[in-house]
Design a protein around this motif. Structure first.
Motif, PDB file in Angstrom:
ATOM      1  N   TYR A 178      35.180 -46.054  -2.421  1.00 11.82           N
ATOM      2  CA  TYR A 178      33.951 -46.223  -3.038  1.00 11.82           C
ATOM      3  C   TYR A 178      33.304 -47.541  -2.055  1.00 11.82           C
ATOM      4  O   TYR A 178      31.945 -47.493  -1.896  1.00 11.82           O
ATOM      5  CB  TYR A 178      33.773 -46.753  -4.407  1.00 11.82           C
ATOM      6  N   PHE A 187      35.175 -37.026  -6.420  1.00 12.72           N
ATOM      7  CA  PHE A 187      34.559 -38.375  -5.664  1.00 12.72           C
ATOM      8  C   PHE A 187      33.320 -38.763  -6.158  1.00 12.72           C
ATOM      9  O   PHE A 187      33.058 -40.064  -6.375  1.00 12.72           O
ATOM     10  CB  PHE A 187      34.356 -38.231  -3.961  1.00 12.72           C
ATOM     11  N   PRO A 204      39.122 -40.133  -0.987  1.00 11.27           N
ATOM     12  CA  PRO A 204      39.225 -40.452  -2.514  1.00 11.27           C
ATOM     13  C   PRO A 204      39.380 -41.831  -2.890  1.00 11.27           C
ATOM     14  O   PRO A 204      40.461 -42.254  -2.332  1.00 11.27           O
ATOM     15  CB  PRO A 204      40.555 -39.312  -2.828  1.00 11.27           C
TER      16      PRO A 204
END
Length: 239
Positions: A102, A176, A99
Motif C-alpha cells: 500500500y 488489492f 499484494p
C-alpha cells in the motif's frame, strides 16, 4: 609631396586594413598600429571553444543501444536522467502485482527488484554506472509510487463525497483495491495523513505570511539556514 610607405606597409595612411572575410585563409586582424594595441587573432580576442552538448541536447537525442535508451553523462561526468523513466515506472506498477504494497515502504524487496527488471527492458547503461543508475531509478520509483497512490486516494474521496462508487483502477486487482481502501480507513493512517496535510499548509512565520514548502532533506530550508548561522551572519548562498 608624396609619402613613402613604411617597411610594414603603414606610412602616414590613416585608413585601416580591411578585415579578412571568413572565407580567407589568414587570421582576422582586430587591431592596427594606430590603435596602440598589438594585432590579435579571433582566438586571442575572446572567442570561445566549442562546448560539449547541453543536458537538453543529450536528453533530446536519446541515444539507443540494442533498442533501449542509453544513460549518458554530461561533460563534467554527472549522470543525466533520460526521458521516460516516470512512465516506465508507472507501467511496471500496473503490470506486476504487489499484494500488500500500500506504500513503497511496504512493497517487498522482491517486488521492487521485479520493477527494476522491467526498467532494464527499456533502459541500458555502462556497467560502471550501475550503482548511480539504480539510485536514480529508486528515487524516481519511490516518488511515482507515492504520487500514484495519492492520486487514487484523491479520486476515491472525490467519488465518495459525490455519492458515487469508484471502480478498481486499471492494472490493479480487486483484492488489492479493497485492501488499499481498508488501509486508508485505519485511524492511525488517517492521523498520519492529517498531520502531513497540516504541515504542508502551515505558516512557519505566522498567520498570513504564507506557507513554506522548500525543504532540504528531512529539515526545512528555514531550519537548515538557522543551523548554518556563523556569528549572527547567514552565509551568502543561504540568503
Amino acid at each position: 609631396m608624396s609619402h613613402r610607405r613604411g617597411l610594414l606597409g603603414f606610412g602616414s595612411r590613416s585608413s585601416r586594413p580591411e578585415a579578412q572575410s571568413s572565407s580567407g585563409s589568414g587570421p582576422y586582424i582586430s587591431a592596427t598600429p594606430e590603435s596602440g594595441s598589438p594585432p590579435q587573432s579571433a582566438a586571442a580576442s575572446g572567442s570561445r571553444r566549442p562546448k560539449g552538448k547541453s543536458v537538453a541536447q543529450i536528453r533530446a537525442e536519446c541515444v539507443r543501444r540494442d533498442g533501449r535508451i542509453l544513460f549518458q553523462r554530461n561533460t563534467v561526468g554527472k549522470l543525466i536522467e533520460p526521458p521516460g523513466i516516470s512512465t516506465c515506472c508507472t507501467n511496471s506498477f500496473k503490470r506486476i502485482p504487489n499484494p500488500g504494497g500500500y506504500t513503497w515502504k511496504l512493497t517487498p524487496p522482491t517486488v521492487q527488484e521485479l520493477y527494476f527488471e522491467e526498467f532494464k527492458k527499456e533502459f541500458t547503461w555502462d556497467p560502471e554506472d550501475e550503482a548511480d543508475v539504480k539510485k536514480m531509478w529508486l528515487e524516481k520509483a519511490r516518488k511515482r509510487y507515492s504520487d500514484n497512490m495519492s492520486e487514487y486516494k484523491r479520486l476515491l474521496k472525490q467519488k465518495t463525497e459525490a455519492g458515487e462508487t469508484m471502480e478498481t483502477p486499471l492494472g490493479m486487482s480487486d483484492t488489492f483495491w479493497t485492501g488499499l481502501k481498508a488501509y486508508w480507513d485505519q485511524d492511525e493512517v488517517k492521523a498520519v495523513s492529517r498531520r502531513a496535510r497540516e504541515n504542508r499548509y502551515s505558516e512557519p512565520d505566522g498567520v498570513g505570511t504564507g506557507i513554506s514548502r522548500h525543504v532540504g532533506g528531512s529539515q526545512s530550508s528555514r531550519i537548515l539556514q538557522q543551523s548554518l548561522l556563523v556569528d549572527g551572519e547567514v552565509p551568502p548562498n543561504c540568503i
